[in-house]
Design an enzyme around this catalytic site. Structure first.
Site, PDB file in Angstrom:
ATOM      1  CG  HIS A 143     -30.378 -19.137  12.840  1.00  0.00           C
ATOM      2  ND1 HIS A 143     -29.635 -18.647  11.810  1.00  0.00           N
ATOM      3  CD2 HIS A 143     -31.660 -19.161  12.395  1.00  0.00           C
ATOM      4  CE1 HIS A 143     -30.428 -18.367  10.785  1.00  0.00           C
ATOM      5  NE2 HIS A 143     -31.656 -18.680  11.114  1.00  0.00           N
ATOM      6  NE  ARG A 187     -31.407 -18.298   4.564  1.00  0.00           N
ATOM      7  CZ  ARG A 187     -31.119 -17.380   5.502  1.00  0.00           C
ATOM      8  NH1 ARG A 187     -31.763 -16.222   5.512  1.00  0.00           N
ATOM      9  NH2 ARG A 187     -30.223 -17.627   6.430  1.00  0.00           N
ATOM     10  CD  GLU A 228     -32.376 -11.237   4.408  1.00  0.00           C
ATOM     11  OE1 GLU A 228     -31.944 -11.652   5.491  1.00  0.00           O
ATOM     12  OE2 GLU A 228     -31.802 -11.424   3.319  1.00  0.00           O
ATOM     13  CG  ASP A 256     -30.479  -9.643   8.362  1.00  0.00           C
ATOM     14  OD1 ASP A 256     -29.319  -9.256   8.563  1.00  0.00           O
ATOM     15  OD2 ASP A 256     -30.791 -10.836   8.266  1.00  0.00           O
ATOM     16  NE  ARG A 267     -43.024 -13.623  15.078  1.00  0.00           N
ATOM     17  CZ  ARG A 267     -43.492 -14.254  16.145  1.00  0.00           C
ATOM     18  NH1 ARG A 267     -43.783 -15.531  16.081  1.00  0.00           N
ATOM     19  NH2 ARG A 267     -43.662 -13.614  17.284  1.00  0.00           N
ATOM     20  NE  ARG A 299     -24.063 -16.011   9.403  1.00  0.00           N
ATOM     21  CZ  ARG A 299     -24.547 -16.088   8.172  1.00  0.00           C
ATOM     22  NH1 ARG A 299     -25.749 -15.617   7.917  1.00  0.00           N
ATOM     23  NH2 ARG A 299     -23.846 -16.627   7.209  1.00  0.00           N
TER      24      ARG A 299
END
Length: 931
Positions: A159, A429, A550, A590, A628, A762
């Protein structure tokens, strides 16, 4: 960085228990001295004096609230020329990195001292968990059953918060190893000087290494960064932990079956190279490249271990007999050297090496590091390699070589069982909206006039089930589809090829982001059917279809959605081929951005309870996947407490947890700490699965109170973030979000769409930005207002109830403990300086006053509920860490503010931009969780 006493002036052994942190302070001073020496040597005396003056002023202000020192510090930093600014930023950034290393080494030191003293096992260790289980009459049958179904998987993700370059991490690992050698070895003065010289070399290399990336990372860069943790930690430490667990069970559990070997219960996973949600660079070719890179790491490790094993297994048949199956294995070996005619184990290992070398060449196009002794057929499956290693093991066990079977050979067998030829299962994903558009296009071509996107949910489900009942494919090689549809079909085709090439565990899960209906799962089923990964008539499903819930609303509805799904007979038919096990992923990040920390935490807890009850009724096994982040604002916090705080039945021996961004380096960069963090997952999973706890069934007044708090906190959070006019402007102007979006942190963009809307941002950079300006707002905002409202309605009896919840309910206690951490890391004085970046004075004061007031309410409420006199009263380790590192962090914040002002006033040259990015890097390192 002043000249303190040398590290070895403080005794490391038999340290007085009243001053257990003396070695830590000594390490920090020693590393600081070496950094200061390097700064002086490389940049000159003036640079050293400047950094030292900044350090003294920051310490005086942070520890004594010396306002004169603060004013002098701000004036000094504001007047620096850019070259001086860069020197100061680099010095304080590196100090934060070095303080992290010293703290990690101190954790190892204290753990070893605890073990050597024969003290009772600590919470979080497997020994402690097993001791608790045995004390509650959990016996061998229950433990065996637990490990037969146990599935624990930390899943590495990439990320845009991973701020450290691999070159920096590698150098820091060298420094960590040198620190460790000072602790563990009785060194002569000459040897200590050699270590000190090596530390100085490493410090110089660190200073001369570029902190930042000049270009944005590619996905394969992220893949290779993650693979470095397999080299350093996972491949070596997971087998060791596995063996340690077996031995502890055998030594302490009555009636434990002798010689029992447990299945591989701990298997890391990965998203890197398979996560396409918002990342256009993850393609079918890249998926194949990722899996080949992973496989090459696994096979390279096995080949190296086989080489070492062959050297050590020198047993001769002139002394010991061997099994018939080993005799046959040796006879099949291409090793024909007559000098080894009487050494069957070496010949057998040479044959295994030759076959594995051929496998590496075939699967990964990689030649073995050492040439094989002859031609041999490749292994088709990892199970075949494991079977050959088992032959070695059994022969040694049965013919007087049991100890020889317990070392490298046992670790290699455990590694092959855990990592196979694929190293780690790679999850796929994608956003549900992409699947919808892909299916819509396929249906429009195959069924002219069909407007799938115009259908309601019931009609979509009906149409999908109709298509899934027929073997007829939808896609045609004679049709020119859109690029998006071609790409999606190609990814599923690549997944099928991966399963055929690397084994059934290479790709196990297809995760659907933004799931909000049953049709989202059936769309994926249809796409899987197109590539033969679902054979509906035979009831064979090759991968798990995993919904990801989410938002707050989606979490509230997930039980109903999964109930409708499990009510579909075809889906239940397919699920049986997956062992009647359904995985469900819950999104912490989220949901927090959507509704705030308290509402998100409660929504997740309620979602888990509804899913546990549903799956119990349906007779289907549930595996929860917890998405997480590293920070509390994204569901982070200590893993042990987080797992134990799950509602009853939510773990049941199966858990997957994402490990994200810089948390991966923090947890697994040091191999010994990595093993301890993995052990924590095993211990917590055992306790949460087998031990009934009083808080497993919270009283109704507890849940009603929590619902009321969550509702009020949700309202307060939404009122600020989504309903306050101008809040978006305040956020973008008072934080470094614009600069974060430009920083070369990862391969994905910071926003899903090119807007300033909070909805499109994000969750990771959202939290990252608030951490940089030291507000940590996503981890606490709304709690103070919620408690105030609760008290207005319930009076003192309400406060007494909240205190009872903290005392008796693990979920609530963990929630508040995590909030305690972020409130303690918040610095309103520094945050106010960031607020000055907002151009509109009315907007600035209005919003900051609301934030400041809410923080005060939150702190007062937290202290009253917990009964603590101050923040972190129950967490002395973190309190010590903040005291040690934050005086060195504050100058970076002050400099970041000055640089942002210059940049936004027109100083857009590359050096100013680079300086801002350096401050981002340093602050993230100092906080140890940036997103």
């Amino acid at each position: 960085m002043a000249q303190p006493p040398a590290r070895d002036s403080i005794p490391m052994k038999n340290q007085d228990s009243r001053d257990k942190d003396a070695p830590l302070r000594a390490d920090i001073r020693h590393l600081g001295r070496l950094l200061g020496d390097t700064l002086r040597d490389q940049e000159g005396e003036a640079a050293f004096s400047l950094v030292e003056r900044v350090r003294q002023l920051s310490l005086a202000f942070h520890r004594n609230q010396d306002q004169a020192a603060c004013a002098e510090l701000q004036g000094l930093l504001a007047g620096l020329a850019l070259p001086q600014t860069l020197q100061v930023i680099r010095a304080f950034s590196y100090f934060s990195h070095l303080a992290n290393l010293a703290e990690d080494q101190h954790h190892i030191r204290r753990s070893r001292a605890h073990a050597m003293a024969g003290s009772p096992p600590r919470p979080g260790s497997f020994a402690h968990a097993l001791e608790r289980a045995l004390a509650r009459d959990v016996g061998a049958p229950e433990l065996l059953d637990f490990f037969q179904r146990c599935q624990i998987s930390p899943v590495l993700t990439a990320h845009p918060t991973e701020v450290q370059r691999k070159s920096i991490l590698d150098t820091e690992r060298r420094i960590a190893r040198l620190l460790d050698s000072l602790d563990r070895q009785a060194l002569t003065p000459e040897e200590r000087d050699e270590v000190d010289e090596a530390l100085r070399r490493a410090m110089l290399a660190l200073w001369q290494t570029r902190l930042l990336r000049l270009t944005r990372l590619s996905v394969m860069d992220e893949v290779n960064n993650a693979l470095s943790y397999y080299h350093s930690t996972f491949l070596h430490r997971i087998p060791r932990l596995h063996i340690a667990v077996e031995r502890r069970l055998a030594a302490t559990t009555a009636a434990w079956p002798e010689g029992t070997e447990l299945p591989a219960f701990l298997r890391p996973g990965s998203w890197i190279g398979g996560d396409r949600d918002g990342n256009p660079y993850v393609t079918a070719p890249l998926l194949g490249q990722t899996l080949r890179a992973q496989s090459a790491v696994a096979l390279g490790h096995y080949l190296e271990q086989l080489h070492e094993l062959g050297a050590s297994l020198s047993t001769t048949t002139l002394v010991r007999d061997i099994s018939d199956e080993l005799r046959a294995l040796a006879a099949a070996s291409p090793d024909t050297n007559p000098h080894r005619d009487d050494e069957p184990y070496r010949r057998a290992v040479a044959g295994i090496y030759s076959r594995l070398a051929a496998t590496s060449r075939q699967l990964d196009h990689v030649e073995a590091p050492r040439q094989a002794l002859g031609v041999a057929p490749p292994y088709r499956l990892a199970a075949e390699l494991l079977a050959d290693l088992d032959i070695l093991h059994r022969s040694l066990q049965d013919h007087g070589g049991g100890l020889l079977a317990q070392g490298r050979l046992m670790r290699l067998r455990r590694a092959v069982a855990s990592f196979g030829f694929h190293l780690a299962p790679l999850d796929l994903r994608q956003n549900s909206a992409v699947h919808q558009r892909t299916v819509a296009e396929l249906l429009a071509v195959a069924r002219p006039g069909c407007d799938y996107l115009a259908l309601d949910e019931a009609a979509r489900i009906g149409l999908l089930l109709e298509e899934l009942a027929t073997p007829r494919p939808l896609a045609s090689s004679f049709i020119e589809y859109s690029t998006e549809t071609r790409d999606e079909l190609a990814v599923f085709a690549a997944a099928r090829e991966a399963l055929e090439r690397f084994g059934a565990q290479a790709v196990e899960n297809v995760i659907i982001a933004k799931t909000d209906g049953v049709s989202d799962l059936l769309e994926v089923a249809l796409l899987l059917k197109e590539q033969g990964l679902l054979r509906p008539r035979e009831g064979e499903l090759a991968v798990n279809i995993v919904p990801l819930f989410e938002t707050i609303d989606d979490l509230a509805n997930c039980g109903e959605i999964m109930g409708r799904l499990l009510g579909l007979a075809p889906y239940r038919h397919w699920l049986r081929s997956r062992g009647d096990l359904q995985e469900v992923m819950l999104g912490y990040s989220d949901s927090n951005k959507d509704g705030g920390f308290i509402a998100s935490g409660w929504a997740l807890y309620q979602a888990e309870r509804s899913l546990v009850e549903l799956f119990r009724r349906e007779g289907v096994a549930l595996r929860l996947f917890h998405g997480r982040g590293g920070s509390v604002g994204r569901g982070g916090g200590p893993s042990y407490e987080a797992i134990l705080a799950q509602p009853a039945g939510a773990v049941a021996g199966r858990i997957r947890i994402t490990e994200q961004g810089e948390s991966i380096a923090s947890k697994y960069g040091n191999p010994e700490l990595g093993q301890r963090n993995l052990e924590v997952l095993v211990a917590a999973t055992l306790e949460a699965s087998l031990l009934h706890r009083e808080h497993d069934d919270p009283a109704e007044d507890f849940t009603q109170a929590m619902a009321a708090l969550a509702n009020s906190a949700y309202g307060a959070y939404r009122a600020l973030v989504y309903e306050t006019p101008g809040f978006e402007d305040y956020f973008w102007e008072s934080t470094v979000i614009t600069e974060i979006a430009q920083l070369n942190l990862g391969s994905r963009p910071a926003s899903r769409r090119q807007t300033r809307a909070i909805e499109d941002l994000r969750a990771i950079p959202w939290v990252f930005s608030w951490a940089q300006c030291r507000l940590m707002l996503p981890g606490w905002f709304g709690f103070g207002s919620a408690v105030e409202e609760f008290r207005r309605q319930r009076g003192e009896a309400g406060m007494a109830l909240l205190q009872a919840m903290y005392r008796d309910w693990g979920f609530f206690r963990t929630l508040l403990s995590n909030m305690d951490m972020v409130l303690a890391k918040t610095d309103l004085g520094i945050a106010r300086r960031y607020a000055q970046l907002v151009a509109d004075p009315v907007l600035r004061e209005t919003i900051f006053q609301r934030i400041e007031t809410e923080w005060g309410h939150a702190v007062r409420a937290l202290l009253e509920i917990t009964g603590n006199p101050e923040l972190l009263a129950g967490n002395p380790l973190l309190k010590r860490s903040i005291r040690n590192r934050f005086p060195y962090l504050d100058p970076l914040n002050h400099l970041q503010i000055e640089l942002l002002q210059r940049h936004r006033a027109g100083a857009t040259d590359e050096r100013t931009r680079r300086a801002i990015h350096l401050t981002i890097n340093g602050i993230a390192a100092g906080l140890r969780n940036s997103g």
